[in-house]
Design an enzyme around this catalytic site. Structure first.
Site, short mmCIF file in Angstrom:
data_model
loop_
_atom_site.label_atom_id
_atom_site.label_comp_id
_atom_site.label_asym_id
_atom_site.label_seq_id
_atom_site.Cartn_x
_atom_site.Cartn_y
_atom_site.Cartn_z
N THR A 142 2.02 6.35 14.06
CA THR A 142 2.02 6.98 12.73
C THR A 142 1.67 8.44 12.99
O THR A 142 1.27 8.79 14.10
CB THR A 142 0.96 6.32 11.81
OG1 THR A 142 1.32 4.98 11.63
CG2 THR A 142 0.82 7.01 10.47
N SER B 98 -1.77 -0.66 3.15
CA SER B 98 -1.80 0.34 4.22
C SER B 98 -3.24 0.78 4.46
O SER B 98 -4.14 0.53 3.64
CB SER B 98 -0.96 1.55 3.79
OG SER B 98 -1.11 2.61 4.71
N THR C 68 4.98 7.16 8.60
CA THR C 68 4.96 6.09 9.60
C THR C 68 6.23 5.27 9.57
O THR C 68 6.92 5.21 8.54
CB THR C 68 3.76 5.14 9.34
OG1 THR C 68 3.66 4.21 10.41
CG2 THR C 68 3.91 4.37 8.03
N GLY D 144 -3.24 2.99 12.49
CA GLY D 144 -3.44 1.73 11.78
C GLY D 144 -4.77 1.75 11.03
O GLY D 144 -5.15 2.76 10.44
O1 DON Z 1 0.20 1.72 6.84
C1 DON Z 1 -0.52 1.48 7.78
O2 DON Z 1 -1.72 1.44 7.71
C2 DON Z 1 0.12 1.24 9.14
N1 DON Z 1 1.42 0.70 9.00
C3 DON Z 1 0.14 2.51 9.90
C4 DON Z 1 0.66 2.28 11.28
C5 DON Z 1 -0.13 2.91 12.31
O3 DON Z 1 -0.91 3.78 12.08
C6 DON Z 1 0.08 2.46 13.69
N2 DON Z 1 -0.44 1.16 13.96
N3 DON Z 1 -0.23 0.09 13.85
#
Ligand code: DON
Length: 597
Positions: free
Chosen positions: A407, A470, A425, A492
């Protein structure tokens, strides 16, 4: 535990060693400095920080052309779709928090992906996570383009076509492959090789493009160009949408691949139905400052906000308190936060001082037993009386999902004082791993952010049209109604702890923003062990272990790193400091429009 002052000074010293010095102020009338990759820049008339020099330059170009922060944020995001394609892109989504200087108002734009209408609450049940990751099933209806369109129409001054221009130029001319891009491609090589379109783009000659080579993406340049001409409807119901749906339903798996690639449920009607949404921000006051964040379906604003409220209710704030407040806020996040269109999120109570005081009562001199149960955000609070009502066991189960480092987050401000904090992301590094043939774009795998289940009552189970919860937490802090800070991060669920830790470093431990960003991080998310970067464990491991904390290494790749963040600080007399990482993810790029007035 040492006192706050000693602890914060300790961190400050280490961070000072890690962070290169801030860009020195140039002599008056000196020629403008060459735009090189530096993590800190100070100046006037607008500023930007991203993880990447080309993307920062794209946003800066737009600012210099007279565009505002929203124009530059969209241009920067589109550029990151070229140079950071494994983290962001037009087939992904994001959350944007915006300070509109003219109206002195903070707003947010939700460009989160949605589940297709055919997706039921049990659609992901029993599917191995690793299998869902590289599948059509995990591809959410992309939100970024609708978000750019809404953002520009409502707050920008440029057309989408204009804002896409710098990204088109980078995609055409190419960018120089650095170690991070090489490593990310290498880590994905096995699954990329299983999709013909992805291998053709990212594994030329069967290998990741070497460091130092120029990487071009002419298909993406054409896609952006055509998007600029045809507009968002080309994606949301038009031919590009049809190509995406065809790819989701029948991913281009190479002959002989043994991977079980599930097809997706997306239809063109799902694209047609997609809407980016303007939402009110979350708001808490902390030490007299107003902290604005992203409301559900992101848990960013509610969890950072609740943790800050808990900290404010404590007699002292140190690293132990930071970890414990985060633990409690995550227990509540996991139990109560999901897409508010599908699940009633008690947001007002989660962010209330009464609830925070009740939760703060649970924090003692030692780490609390694991897992922390969620509290009862029900409007009836008794500070430091009996322990809070234990919650249902399912709701208190800690989150097990591995958090990747990907992301990305960018910050931009303009000469008028508008500010954008923008997380984008495609979920995992490389998203679903599936490139739309001939289009140069990787499809997201955002639907893996849903709880797979079975988990009755979980607020984050899939549903038709629902947005997965998220952790993205773009954050803007105002002091007396004017911007003081803007911060955000990838990673994440560690996004939340990174933003929280940077705020605590800056506002409680007395660090400068560059030091607050560079300082070693730890992330406690209501898990038995707290993940910590090696430098954090080295420095604070002994004292925190003595208080009952267990620190564990951050799994890679890249091992040992939490969150390549970016931020802005508004200094005196219109001077702005833009801050990116000095080291994480290869270091980021901060730029200003002018280094002096
Ligand atoms: O929206 C979110 O929180 C996640 N899909 C962001 C993804 C991320 O930062 C990388 N890790 N899984």
């Amino acid at each position: 535990m040492r006192s706050v002052v000693v602890t914060s000074l300790g961190v400050l010293t280490l961070a000072g060693l890690l962070a290169p010095p801030a860009q020195a102020a140039p002599a008056p009338h000196a020629p403008p400095p060459k735009e090189v990759k530096r993590p800190v820049a100070e100046g006037y008339g607008g500023a930007v920080a991203t993880v990447d020099l080309d993307a920062s330059k794209a946003a800066l170009t737009v600012l210099r052309q007279g565009g505002n922060a929203m124009d530059a944020a969209v241009a920067g995001a589109a550029a990151l779709g070229v140079t950071e394609p494994y983290s962001a892109g037009l087939a992904g989504g994001g959350f944007l928090v915006y300070y509109d200087a003219r109206h002195r108002k903070v707003t947010t734009i939700d460009g989160r992906e949605t589940a297709p209408r055919a997706m039921t609450s049990t659609a992901l049940e029993g599917i191995p996570f690793a299998e869902a990751v590289s599948s059509g099933l995990s591809v959410g209806v992309p939100g970024s383009v609708a978000q750019w369109d809404l953002a520009l129409r409502k707050y920008g001054t440029m057309s989408l076509r204009q804002a896409l221009r710098p990204a088109i130029e980078i995609a055409d001319r190419g960018f120089v492959v650095d170690q991070t891009f090489y490593d990310q491609t290498q880590q994905n090589a096995v699954r990329f090789a299983d999709f013909t379109s992805t291998a053709a783009l990212y594994l030329p000659g069967g290998q990741p493009p070497p460091v130092g080579s120029t990487f071009r993406n002419p298909d993406l340049a054409r896609t952006y160009r055509e998007l600029g001409i045809r507009g968002p409807a080309w994606l949301y119901g038009g031919d590009l949408g049809r190509e995406i749906v065809a790819t989701v339903k029948k991913p281009p798996v190479r002959d002989g691949a043994t991977r079980n690639v599930r097809s997706g449920l997306m239809e063109v009607g799902d694209l047609r139905a997609y809407r980016a949404l303007e939402r009110p921000p979350t708001k808490v006051t902390y030490k007299g400052l107003d902290v604005y964040g992203m409301a559900p379906p992101s848990s960013g604003g509610s969890t950072v906000g609740e943790a800050l409220n808990i900290l404010e209710a404590l007699p002292k704030i140190g690293l132990h308190e930071y970890l414990e407040a985060s633990r409690l806020a995550f227990a509540d996040r996991n139990a109560y936060v999901g897409d508010p269109a599908y699940t009633p999120v008690p947001l007002g109570d989660l962010l209330s001082d009464g609830f925070a005081k009740e939760r703060a009562c649970l924090i003692g001199p030692r780490a609390m037993p694991h897992p922390a149960a969620p509290g009862s955000p029900d409007g009836s609070y008794s500070p430091c009386a009996a322990p809070t009502t234990p919650a249902a066991p399912a709701a208190s189960a800690p989150e097990e999902k591995k958090e990747g480092p990907e992301t990305t987050h960018l910050v931009v401000t303009d000469r008028w004082g508008d500010v954008a904090a923008y997380n984008i992301t495609i979920e995992q590094t490389g998203g679903s791993g599936i490139v739309v043939p001939g289009r140069g774009i990787l499809l997201n795998n955002e639907l893996t952010d849903f709880t797979f289940g079975p988990a009755p009552g979980d607020p984050n189970l899939p549903a038709p049209g629902k947005r997965p919860r998220s952790s993205m937490a773009p954050t803007i802090v105002l002091k007396d109604g004017s911007p003081l800070l803007a911060v955000g991060s990838p990673g994440g669920a560690t996004i939340i702890t990174t933003v929280l830790q940077i705020l605590v470093n800056r506002l409680d431990f007395g660090m400068s923003l560059p030091d607050a960003v560079a300082a070693p991080r730890a992330s406690q998310r209501n898990t038995a062990a707290t993940q910590a970067e090696p430098a954090f464990t080295q420095r604070y491991g002994a004292e925190l272990t003595a208080l009952g904390h267990t620190l564990t290494d951050v799994p890679g790749p890249p091992a040992g790193e939490i969150g390549a963040a970016t931020g802005l600080e508004f200094l005196r007399n219109g001077r702005v400091q833009a801050v990116a990482e000095p080291a994480r993810r290869g270091g980021g790029s901060a730029l200003v429009v002018a280094t002096h007035r």
